[in-house]
Write an enzyme that holds these catalytic residues in place. Structure first.
Site, PDB file in Angstrom:
ATOM      1  N   ASP A   1       0.838  -1.194   0.000  1.00  0.00           N
ATOM      2  CA  ASP A   1       0.000   0.000   0.000  1.00  0.00           C
ATOM      3  C   ASP A   1       0.879   1.252   0.000  1.00  0.00           C
ATOM      4  O   ASP A   1       2.030   1.233   0.446  1.00  0.00           O
ATOM      5  CB  ASP A   1      -0.905   0.016   1.235  1.00  0.00           C
ATOM      6  N   LYS A   2       0.312   2.334  -0.470  1.00  0.00           N
ATOM      7  CA  LYS A   2       1.050   3.593  -0.578  1.00  0.00           C
ATOM      8  C   LYS A   2       1.786   3.936   0.709  1.00  0.00           C
ATOM      9  O   LYS A   2       2.974   4.289   0.685  1.00  0.00           O
ATOM     10  CB  LYS A   2       0.084   4.722  -0.946  1.00  0.00           C
TER      11      LYS A   2
END
Length: 330
Positions: A164-165
């Site tokens: 995830d970012k």
């Protein structure tokens, strides 16, 4: 993994695919010519072809068969038909262009290992892995295309799994089609070992395992949830350190569902500190979800050796733990 030797029982490649041109289609890739061995008789054609061309997944080869890009003695085959032996197979590979929308960008990367087969990246929090809505540029994929331009010939620039970012840590990238296919198979076989450091809200006294299916949230479509119709997912977790208001965990993934650790820990009532999607108001403040991919282990696709890499906690996460250790006990 390497292609079968010329005397392989599965196939005898008659010419290197690089020696053969495409057929003029702008999407054509290399053309592979393979002579199936006599002692391959009785095997399924699709399985035999996959063994002969290990740089491609069976699903990709099956799609090319269905599209008429594979012929056996000049005839498009049924993928499930049995091999007779000594057939002449031609495969017109379909190039998977990344397209003009994904441009190479000079974005700094922390590379902790690189060879002719793969790259291991230590991804910082805040870096998106793939371009998408709202993130057409400035992603890891853009950075990889600048770092290693040959990745333009590999689907998704060689990326085989994602973070995830706002999750930091280790991520492996394949530099060749063969390596990418091998790593995807390792992920499916659960032989890639991924360990994370997670800080969750609340006091957890013991470790355990969450074995609960994950799927799209029934009403919040941008998030995931534990749902009966979801895909199987299993997360193991151990308590590393307790702070009263929060607990430091070591998590090990058996599967790799979207947001898996975040969803599973939230389902226990202990969401990640700082998680904007699955968290809740907490006594601990942090600017992102407190999750770091700290350890990665896999079988090297070219050498067959077990390789392991580790990443220290990034500065913001480490400083948060120092702060928690300095708080009065509660």
């Amino acid at each position: 993994m390497s292609a079968p030797a010329p005397d392989s029982p599965a196939a005898r490649p008659s010419r290197a695919s690089a020696d053969l041109p495409g057929h003029g289609d702008s999407h054509d890739g290399p053309v592979h010519v393979v002579d199936l061995a006599a002692d391959a008789a009785g095997r399924r054609f699709d399985a035999t072809l996959a063994a002969a061309l290990p740089q491609y997944s069976r699903s990709r080869l099956r799609a090319w068969i269905d599209a008429g890009r594979v012929t056996v003695d000049g005839v498009v085959p049924d993928p499930t038909q049995k091999v007779r032996g000594d057939e002449h197979v031609v495969v017109r590979a379909l190039a998977e262009s990344l397209g003009a929308s994904v441009a190479a960008e000079a974005i700094a990367l922390t590379v902790i290992h690189e060879d002719a087969t793969l790259i291991v990246i230590d991804k910082p929090a805040g870096l998106v892995v793939h371009p998408g809505a709202g993130n057409r540029a400035g992603t890891l994929q853009n950075a990889l295309l600048h770092h290693a331009p040959q990745l333009a010939a590999v689907p998704r620039a060689g990326i085989v799994h994602r973070l995830d970012k706002d999750t930091s840590g280790l991520l492996v990238v394949a530099k060749t089609l063969e390596a990418q296919t091998d790593l995807v198979r390792q992920l499916a076989a659960r032989s890639v070992k991924r360990e994370y450091v997670a800080l969750v809200a609340g006091d957890m006294r013991r470790g355990g395992t969450v074995d609960a299916p994950i799927g799209r949230h029934p009403t919040r479509r941008t998030t995931m949830a534990v749902v009966a119709t979801g895909k199987p997912a299993r997360t193991h977790y151990d308590v590393v350190e307790r702070f009263g208001v929060a607990t430091l965990l070591a998590c090990r993934l058996e599967t790799g569902r979207t947001h898996q650790i975040r969803v599973h820990l939230a389902s226990l009532g202990h969401p990640l500190v700082g998680d904007p999607a699955y968290g809740k108001r907490s006594a601990v403040r942090f600017g992102r979800q407190a999750l770091h991919a700290a350890r990665l282990a896999l079988v090297h696709p070219a050498t067959g050796a077990l390789r392991t890499w580790e990443s220290p906690l990034p500065a913001d996460f480490a400083e948060l733990l120092v702060e928690l250790r300095g708080r009065p006990a509660r």
